[in-house]
Design a protein around this motif. Structure first.
Motif, PDB file in Angstrom:
ATOM      1  N   GLY A 367      68.111  19.985 108.090  1.00  0.00           N
ATOM      2  CA  GLY A 367      67.133  19.534 109.073  1.00  0.00           C
ATOM      3  C   GLY A 367      65.694  19.672 108.606  1.00  0.00           C
ATOM      4  N   ILE A 368      65.489  19.740 107.270  1.00  0.00           N
ATOM      5  CA  ILE A 368      64.144  19.886 106.715  1.00  0.00           C
ATOM      6  C   ILE A 368      63.583  18.510 106.370  1.00  0.00           C
ATOM      7  N   ALA A 369      62.439  18.185 106.930  1.00  0.00           N
ATOM      8  CA  ALA A 369      61.791  16.902 106.628  1.00  0.00           C
ATOM      9  C   ALA A 369      61.086  17.014 105.285  1.00  0.00           C
ATOM     10  N   TYR A 370      61.610  16.344 104.268  1.00  0.00           N
ATOM     11  CA  TYR A 370      61.022  16.435 102.932  1.00  0.00           C
ATOM     12  C   TYR A 370      61.165  15.088 102.231  1.00  0.00           C
ATOM     13  N   CYS A 398      59.203  26.088  98.253  1.00  0.00           N
ATOM     14  CA  CYS A 398      58.237  26.454  99.299  1.00  0.00           C
ATOM     15  C   CYS A 398      58.729  25.997 100.674  1.00  0.00           C
ATOM     16  N   HIS A 399      59.252  24.762 100.718  1.00  0.00           N
ATOM     17  CA  HIS A 399      59.792  24.236 101.972  1.00  0.00           C
ATOM     18  C   HIS A 399      60.967  25.082 102.456  1.00  0.00           C
ATOM     19  N   ILE A 400      61.846  25.450 101.521  1.00  0.00           N
ATOM     20  CA  ILE A 400      63.028  26.244 101.884  1.00  0.00           C
ATOM     21  C   ILE A 400      62.608  27.611 102.431  1.00  0.00           C
ATOM     22  N   LEU A 401      61.679  28.280 101.739  1.00  0.00           N
ATOM     23  CA  LEU A 401      61.239  29.606 102.175  1.00  0.00           C
ATOM     24  C   LEU A 401      60.537  29.537 103.532  1.00  0.00           C
ATOM     25  N   ALA A 402      59.696  28.528 103.700  1.00  0.00           N
ATOM     26  CA  ALA A 402      59.017  28.359 104.993  1.00  0.00           C
ATOM     27  C   ALA A 402      60.023  28.073 106.092  1.00  0.00           C
ATOM     28  N   TRP A 403      61.000  27.260 105.741  1.00  0.00           N
ATOM     29  CA  TRP A 403      62.034  26.909 106.720  1.00  0.00           C
ATOM     30  C   TRP A 403      62.852  28.136 107.110  1.00  0.00           C
TER      31      TRP A 403
END
Length: 516
Positions: A367-370, A398-403
């Motif tokens: 569900g990560i918008a990338y 970075c996206h994964i960690l923030a998510w």
């Protein structure tokens, strides 16, 4: 409620009709019959809910008519209205499923009461049928979610045999063999419409079972399979023929090209993931070559995926999934160097494109918008490939960690709030996962890691805690409390309550009130 009156005396039929019209406004007399033969015809033509039936009539009597009608219309209910008060008739009527047995002359109160009781029974049956339909629809929707989740796990994760066994308990089938198809849609805003069209076409096919995966970057995987009960099946010619038919229909329907890649048939579950990789590479190959629109990956093609290639991709995906940039870079650099030592630059470029498509699919499943900002086709050396890959991997980790941080502090908190507000409804893990925008499988793992208990255990704790509070009110029965906190079965509620508190609900309430 629709009623038919069957009696050989016209006066009796009129009297019954008058009673019904005068005292039962929700019921309607839709037909009359003067004998058993006419009764059978009325049942066929009008399909009433209830038939008021006399016994002694010329020709076919009432009991014979009931027997004939029930063969074709078992849902019709019958009330006997007869002048014959004999045990033998009553016994036969009961055997035929007659609901009421009234004696002539018919008293208004008896007729109205009998019809009202049958009406109440009919309404209860219809309510239960509607509940069953809704439940079956809900089960079908949940089953589709489970199947899609299972497919994502199959494509992207390495799963132990024990985990596969757990998955098998959730699936309505047992896969013995199968093969993947990956559909590459044209670019454009109509992809969702095209996806729905594909699903409709697939639903009309009866050749084999299938599961449709999530569409990512215009690519939609479809797993075709058959159950263990089905043996010999010629996968290649059947699915290849179907893919060509699908392409032709799509062009006629939308006037644009569709590309389809096929993976090798797999005779074991663990081989299906390799079939997916092949189908994905084949779809990309045919979409880029534009010489053919469907097929398997050419055997002599430099794009042919080897098992070592798949293992390298897996290690890279795992590192990104964990948000481990250092490990992701190490795996990626090693991968580029090894591939560059054995293949031309163009092949390495294409393999990296395939790998990063898989990473994009993994993000979509979470569900990560990338969106990727660069491709590898413009790179002129292995060093440029490394540089471009490193930039992408830094963004992705970075996206994964923030998510992950967001899940722990945002979406999981939102999930708990949702449970706290809706615990009295029949909550499911899939429903809550959908509400917070996380795939059910990952939500389950994340929830347990964050709170130290499973989703079900948490819901149960909330319900039991609420039940304890409700028990302080002496005006509420235990059965009422059971329904208030989300349970439909008082016996099940009692077992769960005792398991969590060591006491039955009645014992707990007695202790609670004795203490006060």
């Amino acid at each position: 409620m629709k009623i038919a009156i069957v009696d050989d005396e016209a006066l009796e039929r009129k009297a019954l009709q008058k009673m019904i019209r005068g005292h039962l406004p929700t019921m309607e007399v839709i037909a009359e019959a003067a004998n058993g033969r006419e009764a059978v015809e009325v049942a066929d033509q009008y399909k009433p809910d209830v038939m008021l039936m006399d016994i002694k009539m010329p020709g076919i009597d009432g009991l014979e008519a009931i027997e004939l009608i029930r063969r074709k219309h078992p849902e019709i209910k019958f009330i006997i209205v007869s002048a014959f008060d004999t045990f033998d008739y009553a016994k036969q009527a009961m055997r035929h499923g007659v609901k009421e047995y009234l004696l002539k002359p018919s008293r208004k109160e008896e007729v109205v009461g009998a019809l009202q009781r049958v009406y109440d029974e009919l309404m209860e049956e219809r309510r239960k049928e509607e509940e069953n339909r809704e439940l079956q629809q809900r089960v079908r929707q949940l089953q589709k979610l489970v199947e899609k989740e299972w497919l994502s796990v199959l494509m992207l994760e390495e799963v132990s045999s024990q985990e596969w066994k757990q998955w098998e308990t959730l699936l309505p089938f047992s896969i013995d063999a199968g093969m993947f198809m990956v559909i590459q849609f044209p670019s454009g805003e109509k992809r969702e419409d095209w996806k729905n069209w594909i699903e409709q076409v697939l639903s009309e096919k009866e050749t084999t079972h299938y599961i449709i995966g999530k569409m990512v970057d215009g690519q939609m995987p479809v797993l075709f399979f058959h159950d263990v009960a089905v043996k010999a099946f010629s996968w290649k010619p059947v699915i290849q023929s179907f893919s060509l038919e699908l392409i032709q229909q799509f062009e006629r329907q939308y006037g644009t090209a569709l590309y389809i890649g096929l993976g090798s048939p797999a005779s074991r579950l663990e081989e299906l993931r390799h079939s997916y990789y092949e189908a994905l590479a084949a779809a990309q190959y045919y979409a880029s070559q534009k010489k053919a629109k469907s097929g398997f990956l050419p055997k002599k093609s430099v794009l042919a995926a080897a098992s070592g290639h798949i293992e390298k991709e897996k290690r890279l995906l795992d590192a990104v999934r964990q948000g481990d940039l250092e490990q992701a870079l190490l795996q990626c650099y090693t991968y580029i160097e090894e591939e560059a030592a054995h293949h031309p630059l163009s092949v390495v470029q294409q393999k990296l494109e395939e790998t990063f498509v898989l990473l994009g699919r993994m993000f979509a499943d979470f569900g990560i918008a990338y969106e990727r900002t660069a491709t590898f086709h413009s790179c002129r050396s292995p060093e440029e490939l490394k540089k471009t890959a490193a930039e992408q991997l830094r963004h992705m980790t970075c996206h994964i960690l923030a998510w992950r941080h967001q899940q722990a502090n945002g979406k999981l908190g939102k999930a708990k709030d949702y449970i706290d507000e809706h615990y009295h409804h029949p909550l499911t893990l899939e429903e809550v996962a959908e509400y917070v925008g996380i795939s059910p499988c990952y939500f389950s793992k994340l929830f347990k890691d964050r709170f130290g208990m499973t989703f079900i255990d948490y819901v149960t704790d909330v319900r039991i805690a609420r039940a304890k509070k409700e028990m302080a009110d002496p005006n509420k029965s235990l059965k009422e409390i059971c329904f208030l906190v989300g349970y439909n079965d008082p016996n099940y509620f009692s077992r769960v309550f005792k398991k969590h508190t060591g006491m039955s609900p009645s014992e707990y309430r007695k202790k609670l009130h004795s203490a006060t």
